[in-house]
Design an enzyme around this catalytic site. Structure first.
Site, PDB file in Angstrom:
ATOM      1  N   ASN A   1       0.561  -0.960  -0.166  1.00 51.42           N
ATOM      2  CA  ASN A   1      -0.037   0.050  -0.044  1.00 51.42           C
ATOM      3  C   ASN A   1       0.606   1.530   0.106  1.00 51.42           C
ATOM      4  OD1 ASN A   1      -1.738   2.549   0.344  1.00 51.42           O
ATOM      5  ND2 ASN A   1      -2.350   0.763   2.618  1.00 51.42           N
ATOM      6  N   PRO A   2       1.344   1.364  -1.461  1.00 50.73           N
ATOM      7  CA  PRO A   2       2.230   2.976  -1.088  1.00 50.73           C
ATOM      8  C   PRO A   2       1.186   3.928  -0.808  1.00 50.73           C
ATOM      9  CG  PRO A   2       1.455   2.874  -3.498  1.00 50.73           C
ATOM     10  CD  PRO A   2       0.285   1.406  -2.312  1.00 50.73           C
TER      11      PRO A   2
ATOM     12  N   TYR B   1      -0.401   8.207  -0.521  1.00 48.78           N
ATOM     13  CA  TYR B   1      -0.294   9.072  -1.555  1.00 48.78           C
ATOM     14  C   TYR B   1      -1.094  10.219  -0.900  1.00 48.78           C
ATOM     15  CZ  TYR B   1      -5.133   8.622   0.984  1.00 48.78           C
ATOM     16  OH  TYR B   1      -6.007   8.313   1.698  1.00 48.78           O
TER      17      TYR B   1
ATOM     18  N   PHE C   1     -11.429   1.891   3.150  1.00 46.44           N
ATOM     19  CA  PHE C   1     -10.405   2.443   4.196  1.00 46.44           C
ATOM     20  C   PHE C   1     -10.883   3.023   5.368  1.00 46.44           C
ATOM     21  CE2 PHE C   1      -7.864   1.763   0.910  1.00 46.44           C
ATOM     22  CZ  PHE C   1      -6.327   1.265   1.604  1.00 46.44           C
TER      23      PHE C   1
END
Length: 421
Positions: free
Chosen positions: A105-106, A108, A196
């Site tokens: 999950n990079p 952002y 999320f």
């Protein structure tokens, strides 16, 4: 592995300032189900922190892999002993080796000034990022750079699985990224939506394989047992075009009409700094002054000319000094009201600080009332919701250009006719 100089992070750097958001376990499990690597292969998690993806992959697929995690924040790096932890800026890191699988999950967010953007700690190296990545464009979101970097670190045939915001599917800032992905291999996109907690962000999982070509678009259904993928469409000749949830109904509607962008020149309003610098603009009402309008003045089918939401006033006749189209009655379409179409005809030709402004092209004759009614119709709202869901929080220029307008909804064209407002 060669390590670049590590960015010195402020001691009080919060996860938000680094773009970090915890991934729900059910999303991690779904992504791991899409991941694969040959036994003995190298598995990498960028921005790994405690390595939730490495841990989940190892639990699901076994121990016969080499696990590597990269993390820029020394306070967050906390991998188990069976994984190699590297303290580095992933975007500037050069390992000298390629990987069979990269998943995670990079971070952002847009890198910029602290007063405007949460990811401000990377501002010192933003110029290095821009030089390093061929897909960097406009106000590029950091996750786009992570995608490019990860693709470049894959072995031929290697697999990438990331969860990222859905914005890259349609925004112009990601046009180069979409083209890059189309050139480099096969892309599969799995729509998750707002998964999320406490984040108004629509997410997708991208599974990229560094071989083959084309795009597969998947919807998902969530249940107690997790996410079930449902194939929506396949595009074997995808070249990086925007990605939409097309249906037979949306295709028929678009075929039956002309794109709005073929009928109108689409212009942007002058921004606040331009108004504030103009000598005729005032911060108090006065004789001969009209409000500078904002998106809050735009309603479905009408314009509220009375309320002032901008705190600015100016003589109406001088608005054309900021944008020449302010002098002409014209169509206004919302940019700031979510992924829906809100349109009205500005018959008084007031100054605007926001929204899209549409001027008919030469040879286009209009019935403003019918056109506005069509753009605000439930049929149009359904069309936009179907195609773009909740990918972005606003209507974009590319979306607007493609809205279909049939002749019975307020226009016709002829070479001889002039504009008719």
């Amino acid at each position: 592995m060669g390590l670049p100089p590590l960015l010195s992070l402020p001691s009080n750097s919060a996860p938000r300032s680094l773009g970090r958001v915890e991934t729900p376990p059910e999303v991690v499990d779904f992504m791991v189900s899409l991941a694969e690597a040959p036994r003995g292969g190298r598995v990498l998690e960028p921005a790994c922190a405690h390595g939730p993806f490495l841990r989940a992959f190892r639990e699901a697929h076994g121990t016969a892999y080499r696990f590597v995690g990269v993390e820029i924040d020394p306070k967050a790096l906390d991998l188990p002993p069976w994984a190699e932890g590297i303290l580095a800026d992933f975007l500037l890191w050069e390992p000298g080796e390629a990987f069979d699988l990269i998943l995670g999950n990079p971070p952002y967010g847009i890198v910029g000034e602290a007063s405007k953007y949460p990811i401000h700690v990377f501002k010192a190296v933003k110029d290095l990022y821009k030089k390093a990545f061929s897909t960097w464009k406009g106000k590029y979101n950091l996750y786009g750079a992570f995608l490019e970097k990860a693709v470049r670190l894959l072995k031929p045939g290697g697999v990438l699985v990331f969860v990222v915001p859905a914005t890259w599917l349609v925004l112009e800032d990601f046009a180069l990224l979409r083209e890059f992905l189309a050139r480099e291999g096969k892309t599969s996109v799995y729509y998750l939506g707002e998964v999320f907690p406490q984040k108004k962000v629509s997410a997708v999982v991208i599974r990229f394989q560094k071989s083959g070509k084309g795009l597969s678009l998947w919807d998902t259904q969530e249940s107690e047992s997790g996410f079930t993928p449902i194939l929506w469409a396949e595009y074997p000749h995808w070249e990086g075009e925007i990605i939409r949830f097309e249906t037979e109904e949306t295709r028929k509607l678009e075929i039956s009409g002309m794109p709005l962008g073929d009928l109108f020149h689409i212009r942007f309003a002058a921004r606040s700094p331009e108004f504030k610098k103009h000598p005729a603009v005032r911060k108090e009402p006065g004789p001969g002054l009209v409000p500078v309008l904002t998106g809050r003045n735009l309603k479905p089918g009408w314009v509220d000319y009375e309320k002032n939401h901008s705190g600015l006033w100016m003589p109406k006749e001088r608005a054309k000094e900021l944008r020449d189209f302010y002098a002409t009655p014209h169509l206004v379409v919302a940019h700031t009201k979510g992924t829906r179409v809100v349109a009205a005809w500005d018959e008084r030709a007031y100054p605007w600080r926001e929204e899209f402004h549409l001027l008919p092209k030469e040879g286009v004759r209009l019935d403003p009332s019918s056109l506005v009614q069509w753009l605000n119709s439930e049929a149009m709202q359904k069309h936009v919701r179907t195609l773009y869901r909740d990918f972005v929080p606003h209507l974009t220029l590319r979306m607007l250009e493609r809205l279909p307008v049939r002749r019975e909804y307020g226009f016709h064209t002829s070479p001889e006719s002039a504009r008719n407002f």
